[in-house]
Design an enzyme around this catalytic site. Structure first.
Site, short mmCIF file in Angstrom:
data_model
loop_
_atom_site.label_atom_id
_atom_site.label_comp_id
_atom_site.label_asym_id
_atom_site.label_seq_id
_atom_site.Cartn_x
_atom_site.Cartn_y
_atom_site.Cartn_z
N ASP A 67 -8.49 12.25 62.52
CA ASP A 67 -9.43 13.47 62.80
C ASP A 67 -10.22 13.11 64.11
O ASP A 67 -10.02 11.73 64.73
CB ASP A 67 -10.71 13.40 61.78
CG ASP A 67 -10.86 11.87 61.14
OD1 ASP A 67 -10.74 11.06 61.92
OD2 ASP A 67 -11.50 11.87 60.25
N ASN A 128 -18.69 10.39 49.95
CA ASN A 128 -18.75 11.42 49.18
C ASN A 128 -17.40 11.92 48.61
O ASN A 128 -17.21 12.95 48.19
CB ASN A 128 -19.30 12.69 49.91
CG ASN A 128 -18.67 12.98 51.22
OD1 ASN A 128 -17.67 12.57 51.58
ND2 ASN A 128 -18.95 14.04 51.88
N HIS A 130 -14.91 11.85 50.81
CA HIS A 130 -13.91 12.89 51.85
C HIS A 130 -12.80 11.77 52.28
O HIS A 130 -12.88 10.53 52.40
CB HIS A 130 -14.59 13.23 52.90
CG HIS A 130 -15.17 12.33 54.00
ND1 HIS A 130 -16.30 12.52 54.89
CD2 HIS A 130 -14.91 10.98 54.61
CE1 HIS A 130 -16.49 11.71 55.55
NE2 HIS A 130 -15.79 10.78 55.46
N GLU A 135 -14.25 17.36 53.80
CA GLU A 135 -15.34 17.19 52.75
C GLU A 135 -15.04 17.61 51.44
O GLU A 135 -14.02 18.63 51.33
CB GLU A 135 -16.55 17.83 53.42
CG GLU A 135 -16.88 17.26 55.23
CD GLU A 135 -17.40 15.85 55.09
OE1 GLU A 135 -17.54 15.36 53.94
OE2 GLU A 135 -17.92 15.55 56.26
C1 GLP Z 1 -15.37 8.76 58.85
C2 GLP Z 1 -13.83 9.21 58.88
C3 GLP Z 1 -12.98 8.79 57.78
C4 GLP Z 1 -13.36 7.42 57.22
C5 GLP Z 1 -14.98 7.53 56.70
C6 GLP Z 1 -15.27 5.97 56.15
O1 GLP Z 1 -15.97 9.80 58.26
N1 GLP Z 1 -13.61 10.51 59.41
O2 GLP Z 1 -11.66 8.78 57.94
O3 GLP Z 1 -12.49 7.23 56.20
O4 GLP Z 1 -15.47 7.58 57.93
O5 GLP Z 1 -15.47 5.19 57.16
P1 GLP Z 1 -15.98 3.68 56.94
O6 GLP Z 1 -14.43 3.05 56.66
O7 GLP Z 1 -16.77 3.34 58.05
O8 GLP Z 1 -16.77 3.48 55.37
#
Ligand code: GLP
Length: 232
Positions: A67, A128, A130, A135
């Site tokens: 993304d 959440n 995702h 989402e």
């Molecule tokens: C962002 C990314 C996700 C990732 C998430 C969790 O929202 N778009 O791909 O999995 O963060 O991030 P973290 O690893 O910092 O908890």
């Protein structure tokens, strides 16, 4: 789904990097799907070390990031593009042209198809539930598209963005796109993820919890540290 519980974040990172290295080594070509966020940073650091110390090469590897925010310049300090360069791409021998990010142009699905699909997809998980920026409520057959970020996702990102505004939109691989990958590795670390990990891996499969879609895939390994596993 195989669930691998590792002692701590460092072991999780090493385990994930070894899995990637093993997959990439000895292959004439390889297609990887890659995440951002804090969770995979230890894995990238370990892969960089393996490149430096053991000659692990990414010269024949093509990558597709999950993304990217909309409305940020590529070189914006908060773009996922910048994050990937800082933590991984700038320290290994991947060709710039082989590192792909989704954008509004809309040819990501075709680009993935043209290289024969993703062999190994690494994903993190949002608080959440995702995966990438799919989402809650995202369809399990969704493809790469522009999405609006959930309020909770924007609030979490705000810490990193500091005084800069968090974008409201992003382009993300769809859940269907991700499920087309031949192998998937989910990474989750820390007690803050325990509840969402439980709901995603052990709860009902529902679009309300996007990561629960991974239960439908035949080749998933979830690598958790003890805190994210939660169960004693
Ligand atoms: C962002 C990314 C996700 C990732 C998430 C969790 O929202 N778009 O791909 O999995 O963060 O991030 P973290 O690893 O910092 O908890």
């Amino acid at each position: 789904m195989r669930i691998l519980v590792t002692a701590d974040y460092q072991t999780l990172s090493r385990t994930a990097a070894e899995l990637v290295a093993k997959a990439v080594r000895g292959r004439a070509e390889f297609v990887l799907g890659l995440p951002t966020g804090r969770t995979p940073l230890g894995m990238y650091a370990e892969l960089v070390r393996m490149h430096r110390d053991q000659g692990l090469s990414f010269s024949k590897v093509r990558t597709f990031n999950l993304d990217e925010y909309l409305g940020l310049a590529q070189d914006d300090p908060n773009s996922f593009h910048t994050c990937m360069h800082e933590h991984f791409f700038d320290h290994v021998d991947i060709a710039e042209a082989n590192a792909h990010f989704p954008d509004e142009a809309g040819n990501y699905e075709e680009a993935i198809r043209n290289v024969g699909g993703i062999e190994l997809l690494i994903v993190g998980i949002g608080a959440n539930g995702h995966i990438a920026f799919n989402e809650p409520g995202s369809g399990f057959s969704s493809r790469t598209r522009t999405v609006s970020l959930a309020a909770e996702t924007m609030a979490n990102a705000a810490k990193q963005f500091g005084s800069n505004a968090v974008p409201h939109q992003a382009v993300t691989m769809g859940i269907g796109t991700m499920l087309d990958s031949r192998h998937i590795v989910l990474l989750a670390s820390g007690s803050g993820k325990a509840e969402v990990v439980r709901r995603s891996l052990r709860g009902p499969i529902t679009e309300a919890v996007p990561a629960s879609a991974l239960q439908m895939h035949p080749n998933v390994i979830a690598i958790l540290d003890e805190e994210a596993n939660g169960e004693k």
